[in-house]
Design a protein around this motif. Sequence first.
Motif, mmCIF file in Angstrom:
data_model
loop_
_atom_site.group_PDB
_atom_site.id
_atom_site.type_symbol
_atom_site.label_atom_id
_atom_site.label_comp_id
_atom_site.label_asym_id
_atom_site.label_seq_id
_atom_site.Cartn_x
_atom_site.Cartn_y
_atom_site.Cartn_z
ATOM 1 N N GLY A 11 17.216 54.625 59.731
ATOM 2 C CA GLY A 11 18.197 53.557 59.770
ATOM 3 C C GLY A 11 17.882 52.508 60.815
ATOM 4 O O GLY A 11 18.180 51.328 60.642
ATOM 5 N N LEU A 12 17.256 52.930 61.892
ATOM 6 C CA LEU A 12 16.932 52.006 62.969
ATOM 7 C C LEU A 12 15.630 51.259 62.745
ATOM 8 O O LEU A 12 15.425 50.181 63.291
ATOM 9 C CB LEU A 12 16.838 52.775 64.297
ATOM 10 C CG LEU A 12 18.136 53.324 64.871
ATOM 11 C CD1 LEU A 12 17.834 54.161 66.110
ATOM 12 C CD2 LEU A 12 19.098 52.204 65.231
ATOM 13 N N LEU A 13 14.744 51.845 61.939
ATOM 14 C CA LEU A 13 13.425 51.273 61.759
ATOM 15 C C LEU A 13 13.531 49.828 61.259
ATOM 16 O O LEU A 13 14.261 49.511 60.338
ATOM 17 C CB LEU A 13 12.630 52.106 60.749
ATOM 18 C CG LEU A 13 11.119 51.854 60.716
ATOM 19 C CD1 LEU A 13 10.495 52.168 62.060
ATOM 20 C CD2 LEU A 13 10.482 52.678 59.623
ATOM 21 N N GLY A 14 12.754 48.953 61.873
ATOM 22 C CA GLY A 14 12.776 47.558 61.469
ATOM 23 C C GLY A 14 13.778 46.740 62.257
ATOM 24 O O GLY A 14 13.863 45.535 62.062
ATOM 25 N N CYS A 19 12.639 49.050 67.881
ATOM 26 C CA CYS A 19 11.468 48.578 68.622
ATOM 27 C C CYS A 19 11.623 48.847 70.112
ATOM 28 O O CYS A 19 10.677 49.282 70.777
ATOM 29 C CB CYS A 19 11.255 47.088 68.366
ATOM 30 S SG CYS A 19 10.725 46.695 66.688
ATOM 31 N N ALA A 20 12.814 48.574 70.634
ATOM 32 C CA ALA A 20 13.061 48.816 72.055
ATOM 33 C C ALA A 20 12.946 50.301 72.374
ATOM 34 O O ALA A 20 12.394 50.687 73.407
ATOM 35 C CB ALA A 20 14.444 48.286 72.436
ATOM 36 N N TYR A 21 13.454 51.137 71.477
ATOM 37 C CA TYR A 21 13.378 52.591 71.674
ATOM 38 C C TYR A 21 11.924 53.043 71.676
ATOM 39 O O TYR A 21 11.493 53.784 72.568
ATOM 40 C CB TYR A 21 14.151 53.297 70.568
ATOM 41 C CG TYR A 21 14.025 54.806 70.621
ATOM 42 C CD1 TYR A 21 14.896 55.569 71.396
ATOM 43 C CD2 TYR A 21 13.036 55.467 69.904
ATOM 44 C CE1 TYR A 21 14.783 56.952 71.456
ATOM 45 C CE2 TYR A 21 12.907 56.851 69.959
ATOM 46 C CZ TYR A 21 13.781 57.583 70.731
ATOM 47 O OH TYR A 21 13.668 58.951 70.791
ATOM 48 N N LEU A 22 11.155 52.626 70.675
ATOM 49 C CA LEU A 22 9.749 53.031 70.594
ATOM 50 C C LEU A 22 8.965 52.577 71.813
ATOM 51 O O LEU A 22 8.149 53.320 72.353
ATOM 52 C CB LEU A 22 9.112 52.454 69.327
ATOM 53 C CG LEU A 22 9.474 53.119 68.003
ATOM 54 C CD1 LEU A 22 8.850 52.353 66.852
ATOM 55 C CD2 LEU A 22 9.018 54.568 67.975
ATOM 56 N N ALA A 23 9.198 51.335 72.238
ATOM 57 C CA ALA A 23 8.451 50.796 73.374
ATOM 58 C C ALA A 23 8.780 51.531 74.673
ATOM 59 O O ALA A 23 7.895 51.785 75.494
ATOM 60 C CB ALA A 23 8.747 49.308 73.521
#
Length: 224
Positions: A11-14, A19-23
């Motif tokens: 749900g968060l992807l994109g 992006c902030a979480y992944l980074a």
Amino acid sequence: MGILRKTIFTGLLGTSTACAYLASRNPVISPLSPSDPIWSSRLYKNHNPNRNPATQDVCIKRIPVSKIRPELLQSNGALALEFCRGVWSGYGLAVQRKYLAWKWRGPETENQLWEQEDFATSNYDKGTQLMNHFEVVEKTPTSITVRCGDSPHNRALRPSDGLFTISATVDKVRGEVELSLRSCLFSSEGKVEGIRGPMPPHIEELHQWYARLWSETGSWKLLK
């Protein structure tokens, strides 16, 4: 819990939140340090004999030891192997697995890894071939390295070549497990002038986001 984690992540992807979480959870360091052991390794010297410039980075993720499945901490090599399994079988590589299967799977490549279940259970011993694009060239208790960039059937120096290392170690001082994905991508064929690696800036940035995604979803396989 795994299904819930995947549902939330999908749900968060994109979104900017994803992006902030992944980074924040999977920072990328580029270029690699001049003292990084890959530069003095036998693998790098053999596969890039002309020392051509490389696209180079490492994605690092840290997880408290308390969150890791206990059995993975009790067997030498189990942690790195399970992280490797998680990376290749994980959600982050789903699209690439389907694309490479559509492009390359056939009678001449049936001895390679293609199915998600096989990626999730393989021992990734030296010589294991994946999706006609990767081959395990080194396996140690803390890391598994694949050669990438072309078909494993091409043993020669290549216009597109590289080494991709999946690692997992325990930092006892910090009480954490450190996971890393190290990329060193180059053209090994002939002599390339200049200092820039083969990827243009926008493709290099995309590659780093993919590495974050592979790191995040691959790490799920280690969690309790």
